[in-house]
Each structure stands twice: as structure tokens, then as C-alpha cells.
Design a protein around this motif. Structure first.
Motif, PDB file in Angstrom:
ATOM      1  N   SER A  78      91.083  29.040  -8.546  1.00 26.25           N
ATOM      2  CA  SER A  78      90.953  27.874  -7.664  1.00 26.25           C
ATOM      3  C   SER A  78      92.306  27.232  -7.396  1.00 26.25           C
ATOM      4  CB  SER A  78      90.000  26.841  -8.269  1.00 26.25           C
ATOM      5  OG  SER A  78      88.712  27.378  -8.398  1.00 26.25           O
ATOM      6  N   ALA A  79      93.124  27.136  -8.432  1.00 24.47           N
ATOM      7  CA  ALA A  79      94.459  26.562  -8.261  1.00 24.47           C
ATOM      8  C   ALA A  79      95.306  27.436  -7.342  1.00 24.47           C
ATOM      9  CB  ALA A  79      95.143  26.402  -9.620  1.00 24.47           C
ATOM     10  N   GLU A  80      95.195  28.739  -7.511  1.00 21.91           N
ATOM     11  CA  GLU A  80      95.957  29.640  -6.649  1.00 21.91           C
ATOM     12  C   GLU A  80      95.469  29.535  -5.201  1.00 21.91           C
ATOM     13  OE1 GLU A  80      98.245  33.572  -7.322  1.00 21.91           O
ATOM     14  OE2 GLU A  80      96.092  33.991  -7.394  1.00 21.91           O
ATOM     15  N   LEU A  81      94.164  29.427  -5.021  1.00 22.11           N
ATOM     16  CA  LEU A  81      93.611  29.243  -3.682  1.00 22.11           C
ATOM     17  C   LEU A  81      94.121  27.942  -3.065  1.00 22.11           C
ATOM     18  CD1 LEU A  81      91.627  29.952  -1.363  1.00 22.11           C
ATOM     19  CD2 LEU A  81      89.873  28.723  -2.663  1.00 22.11           C
ATOM     20  N   ALA A  82      94.117  26.877  -3.837  1.00 20.38           N
ATOM     21  CA  ALA A  82      94.592  25.586  -3.324  1.00 20.38           C
ATOM     22  C   ALA A  82      96.063  25.668  -2.929  1.00 20.38           C
ATOM     23  CB  ALA A  82      94.379  24.500  -4.377  1.00 20.38           C
ATOM     24  N   LYS A  83      96.877  26.307  -3.760  1.00 21.88           N
ATOM     25  CA  LYS A  83      98.300  26.466  -3.459  1.00 21.88           C
ATOM     26  C   LYS A  83      98.486  27.241  -2.162  1.00 21.88           C
ATOM     27  CE  LYS A  83     100.371  29.705  -5.651  1.00 21.88           C
ATOM     28  NZ  LYS A  83     100.614  30.681  -4.614  1.00 21.88           N
TER      29      LYS A  83
END
Length: 189
Positions: free
Chosen positions: A108-113
Motif C-alpha cells: 500500500s505504501a509503495e502504491l501510494a508513493k
């Protein structure tokens, strides 16, 4: 559940991804090797770590070892093979949930980034917001499905915890997972 540990693991992974990540990757592609490496490192660390419970509010610290030993205030609780099996089953289920939750957090963090990078690039190029969002929808849907599956599997952790308590009553004061934890697990909320 040991939410402090899980939160710390996800936070550390997010910081690592933010510091080292690239924004030029295809958004529809599954989480890249950096995320996979972080997940594998977390998996390896969890397998060898003691699970810790209590230690606050007058409750002695309890630890569950990778071998299934329950230590309360540093003293091993005597267990037979059946009790150890219940301890190991609980530990395995606990780690499965922690690993799945951390992996979802990392992805999720990678997607947000990636989404932020695409939004900035898209704004500079005059791209339509809907087109940018559409590029990320497949990955978002996969993460949402993983989260839904995690929520659906929480009753297994509760059952393993209950079996551990039934076999080893000394663990009862440390059992913090209850029905409200999976009632509050809402992916779509």
C-alpha cells in the motif's frame, strides 16, 4: 495482537520505500523487488523472534519462542507435547496474520508513493486525473482483496488463541485478540 510491533514494522518499511523507491515504475505492476525484499526480511525476522506480550500495567512480560516455549517473567511454563503443539499453532497463525498485514502495508505504501509521483507527473503533463486513477485501479483492487482476505482469516487467529488458552491457561491474561478485532476489520469503510 501486538499492534505496536506490526505498526513499527510497517512504519520502518514505509520509510525504507520512501527513501529508496523510484516513481518511474509501471503502476499496474506488482510490488517491485524492493518491497519483496522488505517482506522477505520481515518474514525471516519474525520466524526467529520471540513474540512478546504484556509487561505493562503490572502484568509480567510473557514471551513465546520459535520452539513453542512460553516464558512468563523469564520462567518457562511446563508444557507437554499437546500444549506445545497448541502454542506453536497459535504462534504460526499470529505470524501469518502479522506477515500478511505488514505485506499489505508495504504494498500500500509503495502504491501510494507511485500514485503521488504519477499525479505530480500527470499534473505537469496535463493528464486527466481519471486516467491516472485508472492506471492504479488493478493494483488497488489486488491490495483491497488481500486486505479483505486478511480480515476474513482473523477468526482463525482467535480460534488458535482460544485453543492455546484452553491448553495453557497461564496464557489467558495475555490474550488480547477478541471478536471486536475482526468486527472492526473493515476494508471498504
Amino acid at each position: 495482537m501486538n499492534r505496536m510491533f506490526l505498526t513499527s514494522a510497517v512504519f520502518a518499511a514505509v520509510l525504507s520505500l520512501a527513501a529508496c523507491g523510484r516513481g518511474d515504475r509501471d503502476p499496474g505492476v506488482e510490488a517491485g523487488s524492493l518491497a519483496d525484499e522488505a517482506i522477505q526480511a520481515m518474514r525471516d525476522d519474525l520466524a526467529d523472534d520471540l513474540l512478546s506480550f504484556g509487561g505493562t500495567g503490572g502484568l509480567a512480560r510473557a514471551r513465546l519462542t520459535p520452539e513453542g516455549d512460553l516464558l512468563i517473567d523469564g520462567v518457562a511454563v511446563a508444557m507437554d507435547a499437546e500444549q506445545r503443539a497448541a502454542a506453536l499453532a497459535y504462534r504460526a497463525e499470529y505470524l501469518r496474520i502479522a506477515e500478511a498485514g505488514a505485506a499489505i502495508g508495504i504494498r500500500s505504501a509503495e502504491l501510494a508513493k507511485d500514485a503521488v509521483a504519477a499525479a505530480i507527473t500527470g499534473a505537469l503533463k496535463g493528464e486527466d486525473d481519471a486516467a491516472i486513477e485508472a492506471r492504479f485501479e488493478p493494483t488497488t483492487a489486488r491490495i483491497r482483496a488481500e486486505a479483505r482476505a486478511l480480515c476474513d482469516s482473523l477468526p482463525r487467529l482467535k480460534a488458535a488463541q482460544d485453543a492455546f488458552i484452553a491448553a495453557v491457561p497461564e496464557f489467558a491474561p495475555y490474550a488480547r485478540f477478541d471478536r471486536s478485532d475482526f468486527d472492526e476489520c473493515d476494508v471498504d469503510g
